[in-house]
Scaffold this motif. Structure first.
Motif, mmCIF file in Angstrom:
data_model
loop_
_atom_site.group_PDB
_atom_site.id
_atom_site.type_symbol
_atom_site.label_atom_id
_atom_site.label_comp_id
_atom_site.label_asym_id
_atom_site.label_seq_id
_atom_site.Cartn_x
_atom_site.Cartn_y
_atom_site.Cartn_z
ATOM 1 N N VAL A 186 -43.124 -36.185 6.794
ATOM 2 C CA VAL A 186 -44.316 -36.107 7.666
ATOM 3 C C VAL A 186 -44.385 -34.741 8.358
ATOM 4 O O VAL A 186 -45.466 -34.167 8.527
ATOM 5 N N LYS A 187 -43.221 -34.206 8.709
ATOM 6 C CA LYS A 187 -43.209 -32.919 9.414
ATOM 7 C C LYS A 187 -43.656 -31.760 8.528
ATOM 8 O O LYS A 187 -44.013 -30.701 9.032
ATOM 9 N N ASP A 188 -43.614 -31.947 7.218
ATOM 10 C CA ASP A 188 -44.155 -30.921 6.321
ATOM 11 C C ASP A 188 -45.679 -30.819 6.446
ATOM 12 O O ASP A 188 -46.268 -29.774 6.192
ATOM 13 N N TYR A 189 -46.281 -31.938 6.817
ATOM 14 C CA TYR A 189 -47.746 -31.992 6.831
ATOM 15 C C TYR A 189 -48.346 -31.908 8.236
ATOM 16 O O TYR A 189 -49.491 -31.531 8.400
ATOM 17 N N PHE A 190 -47.568 -32.332 9.205
ATOM 18 C CA PHE A 190 -48.093 -32.375 10.584
ATOM 19 C C PHE A 190 -47.111 -31.717 11.546
ATOM 20 O O PHE A 190 -45.887 -31.724 11.309
ATOM 21 N N ASP A 191 -47.669 -31.199 12.628
ATOM 22 C CA ASP A 191 -46.819 -30.705 13.704
ATOM 23 C C ASP A 191 -46.603 -31.890 14.656
ATOM 24 O O ASP A 191 -47.390 -32.122 15.581
ATOM 25 N N VAL A 192 -45.587 -32.634 14.366
ATOM 26 C CA VAL A 192 -45.382 -33.920 15.038
ATOM 27 C C VAL A 192 -44.870 -33.710 16.460
ATOM 28 O O VAL A 192 -43.990 -32.883 16.694
ATOM 29 N N SER A 205 -45.869 -44.719 12.274
ATOM 30 C CA SER A 205 -46.797 -44.230 13.303
ATOM 31 C C SER A 205 -46.185 -43.035 14.038
ATOM 32 O O SER A 205 -44.987 -43.014 14.354
ATOM 33 N N ALA A 206 -47.049 -42.070 14.270
ATOM 34 C CA ALA A 206 -46.589 -40.840 14.941
ATOM 35 C C ALA A 206 -47.792 -40.127 15.558
ATOM 36 O O ALA A 206 -48.941 -40.385 15.163
ATOM 37 N N LEU A 207 -47.523 -39.294 16.493
ATOM 38 C CA LEU A 207 -48.575 -38.455 17.072
ATOM 39 C C LEU A 207 -48.304 -37.012 16.659
ATOM 40 O O LEU A 207 -47.153 -36.567 16.650
ATOM 41 N N ALA A 208 -49.381 -36.328 16.326
ATOM 42 C CA ALA A 208 -49.210 -34.930 15.908
ATOM 43 C C ALA A 208 -50.124 -34.026 16.733
ATOM 44 O O ALA A 208 -51.250 -34.411 17.071
ATOM 45 N N ASP A 209 -49.616 -32.835 17.044
ATOM 46 C CA ASP A 209 -50.446 -31.869 17.784
ATOM 47 C C ASP A 209 -51.442 -31.189 16.863
ATOM 48 O O ASP A 209 -52.560 -30.891 17.260
ATOM 49 N N LYS A 210 -51.009 -30.957 15.623
ATOM 50 C CA LYS A 210 -51.953 -30.332 14.674
ATOM 51 C C LYS A 210 -51.538 -30.631 13.228
ATOM 52 O O LYS A 210 -50.395 -31.059 12.983
ATOM 53 N N ILE A 211 -52.501 -30.425 12.364
ATOM 54 C CA ILE A 211 -52.220 -30.599 10.933
ATOM 55 C C ILE A 211 -51.804 -29.245 10.365
ATOM 56 O O ILE A 211 -52.494 -28.238 10.581
#
Lengths: 82, 247
Positions: A38-44, A65-71
């Protein structure tokens, strides 16, 4: 959530873990792999929550489920430069 | 003719009580019933049926050739049901030998009910492999449901015609307050077919100490429903009503 709903959810989780043979090690490894992906795709921001559960119809659900600051933006193919 | 094992996995959920009461009800309804104590070594069916003083022979005597199967059967104190007791000497009986005795009884009786031991070891295999159908007993508690789930998965590896669920010791007052899972919710979690709901009943505990059944027990109706479902292969369960005299 009512008391019996909590009990029901606990039992369902327990039976799912029994059936899948889910050990703490399995969940740790699975969570680490999912987090890595997931961290490859989103700034978690914060923890990625991974949960496996059993539906009413007996099928297994996997909830991430996670929250990301940006994609994260990246290019999937090399652009040829002429 | 029908061979039904009553099993649970977890101990103390009421297998022997349900075997005894179901057997008595089927017998009272006119069926020829024999109850086989599959819980060898920790046998208690004779005590639950009040016949512990009538036991002359047990299954180990049958297998050793000291008596014929019908000589080992003891008559119930309340009905015409027969009981084949076991003893501590029966612990080494093979599954094949046990099945042979059960099959010979099935030729004469309408129902052979086998009281399965707790656990999932050799005694479980011995009892289950002798039967054509299984009734899994559980209570609405997390630990009993977990063990019932394991047993249901194990049973799926046996060539059984039918596997049904009985939820024992339900408390309508706790269910109404949302503090206990209902029998239907329990069956839903286990993906099992519900065949009986037995309410928590102090009279069962009290009268079983005498090896008897209380005619006025609140659970009597529940056992009648269970018996009808077993005999007629129906699945009509009746949810016990709230007990107004005890909150």
């Amino acid at each position: 959530m009512r008391f019996k709903d909590k009990v029901s959810a606990r039992i369902r989780d327990m039976l799912t873990n029994d059936k899948l043979g889910l050990s703490d090690g399995f969940m740790t490894a699975f969570q680490a792999d999912v987090t890595h992906l997931v961290k490859d795709y989103f700034d978690v921001s914060g923890q990625i929550d991974v949960k496996i559960f059993e539906n009413e119809d007996g099928k297994y659900g996997i909830k991430i489920s996670a929250l990301a600051d940006k994609i994260n933006t990246f290019e999937t193919t090399f652009k040829k430069k002429f | 003719m029908r061979k039904i094992v009553i099993t649970s996995g977890k101990g103390g959920v009421g297998k022997t009580t349900i075997t005894a009461n179901l057997g008595r009800k089927l017998s009272a309804d006119g069926y020829k019933v024999v109850l086989v104590d599959g819980d060898v070594g920790l046998n208690n069916l004779d005590v639950a049926m009040g016949i512990e003083n009538r036991v002359v022979y047990d299954i180990s005597d049958v297998l050793a050739g000291r008596c014929r199967p019908f000589q080992a059967l003891a008559l119930d104190v309340e009905t015409s049901a027969r009981i084949l007791p076991s003893s501590a000497n029966s612990a080494d009986i093979s599954a094949q030998a046990f099945r042979g005795v059960v099959d010979s009884l099935a030729e004469t009786f309408d129902f052979v009910l086998i009281d399965c031991p707790a656990g999932i070891e050799h005694g479980f295999h011995r009892a289950v492999s002798s039967a054509d159908e299984a009734i899994v007993v559980t209570t609405p508690s997390a630990s009993a449901i977990r063990d019932a789930d394991k047993v249901l998965r194990l049973l799926s590896t046996y060539p059984l015609k039918d596997v049904a669920l009985v939820v024992n010791r339900t408390r309508a007052d706790l269910i109404a307050r949302g503090e206990m899972l209902s029998a239907k919710e329990t069956a839903n979690i286990l993906h099992a077919t519900l065949i009986g709901i037995i309410p928590d009943d102090d009279y069962i505990t009290v009268f079983q100490q005498l090896g008897k059944t209380a005619d006025f027990a609140p659970s009597k109706r529940a056992f009648a429903t269970l018996s009808r479902n077993v005999a007629e292969n129906t699945r009509d369960v009746e949810v016990p009503r709230r007990r107004w005299w005890r909150r």
